[in-house]
Write a protein that holds these residues in place. Structure first.
Motif, mmCIF file in Angstrom:
data_model
loop_
_atom_site.group_PDB
_atom_site.id
_atom_site.type_symbol
_atom_site.label_atom_id
_atom_site.label_comp_id
_atom_site.label_asym_id
_atom_site.label_seq_id
_atom_site.Cartn_x
_atom_site.Cartn_y
_atom_site.Cartn_z
ATOM 1 N N PRO A 56 51.221 37.939 29.724
ATOM 2 C CA PRO A 56 51.611 38.897 30.288
ATOM 3 C C PRO A 56 50.884 39.265 31.458
ATOM 4 N N GLN A 57 51.138 38.427 32.080
ATOM 5 C CA GLN A 57 51.407 38.611 33.684
ATOM 6 C C GLN A 57 50.442 36.872 34.547
ATOM 7 N N THR A 75 60.706 38.667 31.738
ATOM 8 C CA THR A 75 60.232 40.311 30.891
ATOM 9 C C THR A 75 59.148 40.632 30.480
ATOM 10 N N ASN A 76 58.308 40.233 30.451
ATOM 11 C CA ASN A 76 57.012 40.278 29.676
ATOM 12 C C ASN A 76 55.949 40.240 30.930
ATOM 13 N N ILE A 77 56.274 39.640 31.723
ATOM 14 C CA ILE A 77 55.310 40.084 32.855
ATOM 15 C C ILE A 77 55.609 41.390 33.431
ATOM 16 N N GLU A 78 54.188 41.909 33.688
ATOM 17 C CA GLU A 78 54.638 42.803 33.858
ATOM 18 C C GLU A 78 53.466 42.994 35.762
ATOM 19 N N GLU A 79 52.760 41.657 35.854
ATOM 20 C CA GLU A 79 52.152 42.313 36.873
ATOM 21 C C GLU A 79 51.699 40.364 37.848
ATOM 22 N N ILE A 80 52.097 40.576 39.167
ATOM 23 C CA ILE A 80 52.157 38.983 40.293
ATOM 24 C C ILE A 80 50.766 39.487 40.419
ATOM 25 N N SER A 81 49.983 39.278 40.177
ATOM 26 C CA SER A 81 48.380 38.814 40.766
ATOM 27 C C SER A 81 48.200 38.198 42.115
ATOM 28 N N ASP A 82 47.282 38.840 42.713
ATOM 29 C CA ASP A 82 46.885 38.184 44.285
ATOM 30 C C ASP A 82 46.807 36.623 43.775
ATOM 31 N N GLY A 83 47.992 36.508 45.130
ATOM 32 C CA GLY A 83 48.354 35.093 45.425
ATOM 33 C C GLY A 83 48.440 34.092 44.685
ATOM 34 N N ALA A 84 49.066 34.346 44.127
ATOM 35 C CA ALA A 84 50.533 33.841 42.308
ATOM 36 C C ALA A 84 50.733 32.972 43.382
ATOM 37 N N PHE A 85 51.542 32.885 44.590
ATOM 38 C CA PHE A 85 52.608 32.026 44.918
ATOM 39 C C PHE A 85 52.142 31.853 46.106
ATOM 40 N N TYR A 86 50.616 31.399 46.789
ATOM 41 C CA TYR A 86 50.298 31.465 47.527
ATOM 42 C C TYR A 86 50.334 30.169 48.509
ATOM 43 N N PHE A 87 50.909 30.048 49.142
ATOM 44 C CA PHE A 87 51.228 28.715 49.672
ATOM 45 C C PHE A 87 52.413 27.618 49.216
ATOM 46 N N CYS A 88 53.312 28.070 47.860
ATOM 47 C CA CYS A 88 54.407 28.001 47.955
ATOM 48 C C CYS A 88 55.462 27.598 48.605
ATOM 49 N N ASP A 89 54.886 26.755 49.862
ATOM 50 C CA ASP A 89 55.497 26.322 50.818
ATOM 51 C C ASP A 89 57.025 25.822 50.714
ATOM 52 N N LYS A 90 57.609 25.653 49.885
ATOM 53 C CA LYS A 90 58.826 25.253 49.242
ATOM 54 C C LYS A 90 59.952 26.091 48.387
ATOM 55 N N ASP A 98 62.426 44.275 36.610
ATOM 56 C CA ASP A 98 62.188 45.133 36.242
ATOM 57 C C ASP A 98 60.979 45.564 35.511
ATOM 58 N N SER A 99 60.257 44.591 35.506
ATOM 59 C CA SER A 99 58.977 44.920 33.944
ATOM 60 C C SER A 99 57.860 45.116 35.058
ATOM 61 N N VAL A 100 58.442 44.186 36.177
ATOM 62 C CA VAL A 100 57.402 43.657 36.942
ATOM 63 C C VAL A 100 56.885 45.715 37.996
ATOM 64 N N LYS A 101 55.679 46.187 37.421
ATOM 65 C CA LYS A 101 54.618 46.731 37.939
ATOM 66 C C LYS A 101 53.951 47.057 38.990
ATOM 67 N N TYR A 102 53.658 45.557 39.268
ATOM 68 C CA TYR A 102 52.001 45.211 39.919
ATOM 69 C C TYR A 102 52.226 43.711 40.958
ATOM 70 N N ILE A 103 52.345 43.863 42.024
ATOM 71 C CA ILE A 103 51.907 43.047 43.060
ATOM 72 C C ILE A 103 51.686 42.900 43.897
ATOM 73 N N GLY A 104 50.296 41.102 43.532
ATOM 74 C CA GLY A 104 49.030 41.426 44.618
ATOM 75 C C GLY A 104 49.127 41.412 45.789
ATOM 76 N N LYS A 105 47.354 41.302 47.008
ATOM 77 C CA LYS A 105 47.478 41.084 48.018
ATOM 78 C C LYS A 105 48.231 39.631 48.506
ATOM 79 N N PRO A 120 60.847 45.535 42.308
ATOM 80 C CA PRO A 120 61.627 46.571 41.653
ATOM 81 C C PRO A 120 61.043 47.810 41.778
ATOM 82 N N GLU A 121 61.534 48.828 41.197
ATOM 83 C CA GLU A 121 61.318 49.907 41.071
ATOM 84 C C GLU A 121 60.203 50.564 40.681
ATOM 85 N N ASP A 122 59.517 49.833 40.151
ATOM 86 C CA ASP A 122 58.397 50.289 39.340
ATOM 87 C C ASP A 122 56.795 50.556 39.783
ATOM 88 N N VAL A 123 57.195 49.192 41.009
ATOM 89 C CA VAL A 123 55.795 48.495 41.903
ATOM 90 C C VAL A 123 55.520 50.548 42.966
#
Length: 184
Positions: A56-57, A75-90, A98-105, A120-123
């Motif tokens: 779900p996230q 499109t089943n993902i509604e949340e990208i949590s804190d640090g989800a892609f942190y230091f993905c330097d590539k 548009d299903s994503v409603k939250y993007i974390g720190k 997305p609009e709903d963030v």
């Protein structure tokens, strides 16, 4: 969703061939903790299986420091949590549905190759340091009329153009901070 994921034939093959893995998944099926889901996800990423269609996230630090270069979030993902892609330097290409409603720190902090992103609009709010040190960033498109952006959401992210709607919160943000912007 985890049960659906575990019942896939390719996943069942892993389970049939490794008693330790089978024991671990039996344990995980009975729990719903984020830690267990994170560990389960990490196992599949390490084995080349995409877990995202079954979750779900995107969990905290799930892809952090990996060599992922491009990702289309399903499109089943509604949340990208804190640090989800942190230091993905590539990481240089990401599609956020548009299903994503939250993007974390720090969700994309230090993604130094990331060039563009569309929010997305709903963030409703970009969290602090979400795009910290994204030094290759050229375009950030904010689709939401009311999406709030704190001053440090793009801290040390180089020169980029904010694409937004006229009189939107992002437009006011760009004008207040004298950032280059383009109305969409």
């Amino acid at each position: 969703m985890v049960k659906e994921f575990l019942s896939r034939p390719d996943i069942q093959e892993y389970l049939a061939n490794d008693d330790l893995v089978n024991t671990y998944f039996t344990y995980c099926k009975e729990r719903t903790s984020t830690t267990c889901a994170f560990e389960l996800t990490e196992f599949f990423i390490d084995n080349g299986i995409d877990p995202l269609p079954y979750l779900p996230q995107i969990y905290p630090y799930m892809y952090a420091t990996t060599d992922v270069q491009s990702i289309d979030i399903p499109t089943n993902i509604e949340e990208i949590s804190d640090g989800a892609f942190y230091f993905c330097d590539k990481l240089n290409n990401i599609y956020i549905p548009d299903s994503v409603k939250y993007i974390g720190k720090k969700a994309f902090g230090h993604c130094i190759d990331l060039v563009r992103v569309t929010i997305p609009e709903d963030v409703t709010e970009i969290k602090p340091n979400t795009f910290d040190c994204c030094t290759s960033m050229k375009y950030v498109t904010v689709k939401g009329q009311y999406t709030k952006l704190p001053e440090d959401s793009f801290f040390t992210s180089g020169t980029f153009k904010l694409r937004c709607y006229e009189d939107s919160a992002a437009h006011v943000f760009a004008e207040d901070l004298h950032l280059p912007y383009e109305l969409i």
